[in-house]
Design an enzyme around this catalytic site. Structure first.
Site, PDB file in Angstrom:
ATOM      1  N   HIS A  40      86.336  44.385  84.096  1.00 23.42           N
ATOM      2  CA  HIS A  40      86.787  43.393  83.110  1.00 23.42           C
ATOM      3  C   HIS A  40      88.104  42.751  83.585  1.00 23.42           C
ATOM      4  O   HIS A  40      88.302  41.538  83.436  1.00 23.42           O
ATOM      5  CB  HIS A  40      87.042  44.048  81.754  1.00 23.42           C
ATOM      6  CG  HIS A  40      85.843  44.696  81.128  1.00 23.42           C
ATOM      7  ND1 HIS A  40      85.689  46.051  81.057  1.00 23.42           N
ATOM      8  CD2 HIS A  40      84.744  44.162  80.536  1.00 23.42           C
ATOM      9  CE1 HIS A  40      84.549  46.337  80.426  1.00 23.42           C
ATOM     10  NE2 HIS A  40      83.959  45.214  80.108  1.00 23.42           N
ATOM     11  N   SER A 189      81.435  50.608  84.800  1.00 25.12           N
ATOM     12  CA  SER A 189      80.744  50.283  83.557  1.00 25.12           C
ATOM     13  C   SER A 189      81.394  51.075  82.439  1.00 25.12           C
ATOM     14  O   SER A 189      81.797  52.229  82.643  1.00 25.12           O
ATOM     15  CB  SER A 189      79.266  50.658  83.673  1.00 25.12           C
ATOM     16  OG  SER A 189      78.681  50.732  82.384  1.00 25.12           O
TER      17      SER A 189
END
Ligand code: AMP
Length: 280
Positions: A40, A189
């Site tokens: 991210h 993840s």
């Protein structure tokens, strides 16, 4: 709206609209479900470099979770997420409740992802891409972004978002960002935190299989066979699919750029990964 003070946190449409009204120049949006990690952060950094303002959305979208999926236990780490957003220079974090996003309850009208939405992830998770594209469409409208950043980690999602923007004339630029991995190859993840140390070892087979496929890319069959062989050596891995496609998820080419995609279950955790492959 100084960056030193950290991002503005907007919880309602009205708060987002007020923050958005103060922005001039280009606006980049990074959509997330929180539990932020370096993947991210890479998206946020890319947005920071390219756009004048960065909006991050943080919303665990109930519409894209099936009845037996992990909506309730999906990791929620808001304080840490806000620290990461601040460190990456995010201007606004939009974090609505489900009631704020869907004030009339579950939307009756949803974006239909078409045939590609029924393949791969769509085959295993019915309705998943209807939920994803619907929330992405809403968040694009609410943020009025000029550029939206999505990870190649979720390659089918990225492909469908590009198609939606093209087919529905949404007038926003879509930027794909390469997958960020741990040094051992595991794709980052939010769901990796479900993995035990032993499962984490098992999960490495996905990226090993992608590398084996890329090396064996004399032709498509060899690439697939090499990836499958690598996965078969890990008995505790429950493979959902291993496929080779063209970059738009159509049939694989004889030569040139292709995509190798894998989904597998490790214990109760479903993992996906993919990589570009050049067929010689
Ligand atoms: P999520 O919070 O899992 O919905 O992901 C939000 C965005 O981050 C999506 O565009 C993902 O594709 C992207 N993303 C997730 N993991 C990675 C990664 N390891 N590398 C790059 N982008 C990622």
């Amino acid at each position: 709206m100084s960056r030193e003070a950290g991002p503005v946190v907007a919880r309602t449409r009205a708060e987002l609209a007020a923050a958005r009204a103060g922005m001039s120049g280009t606006v980049g949006v990074v959509m997330t479900m929180g539990a932020l990690h370096e993947g991210h952060a890479r998206l946020l950094r890319t947005a920071r470099e390219q756009a004048d303002h960065v909006v991050m959305t943080l919303f665990v979208n109930p519409l894209q979770f099936g009845p037996n999926e992990d909506f309730d236990r999906y990791p929620r780490t808001f304080d840490r997420d806000l620290e990461i957003a601040a460190a990456e220079g995010v201007d606004v974090v939009f974090t609505p409740t489900p009631a704020e996003m869907y004030p009339n309850g579950e939307p009756a009208v949803r974006v239909n992802p078409g045939p590609v939405g029924e393949l791969l992830e769509g085959a295993s998770r019915p309705g998943f891409f209807h939920g994803v594209l619907t929330v992405v469409c809403k968040l694009l409208h609410l943020t009025r972004a000029d550029i939206a950043y999505f990870g190649e980690k979720d390659y089918q999602q990225l492909t469908l978002i590009r198609t939606m923007v093209r087919d529905l004339d949404l007038g926003v630029e879509i930027c794909g960002v390469p997958t960020v991995r741990e040094p051992g190859g595991l794709a980052l993840s939010s769901r990796n935190r479900y993995l035990s140390p032993a499962e984490r070892e098992t999960a490495l087979a996905l990226s090993r299989a992608l590398r084996a496929g890329a090396v064996a890319a004399e032709n498509g069959e060899d690439a697939l066979a090499a990836a499958r062989k690598e996965l078969e050596q890990t008995a505790v891995l429950d493979v959902d699919y291993v496929v080779l496609t063209d970059p738009e998820l159509g049939p694989p080419p004889e030569h040139g750029p292709a995509r190798l995609l894998i989904a597998a279950r490790v214990g109760t955790t479903r993992l996906i990964d993919n990589a570009p492959v050049e067929i010689h």
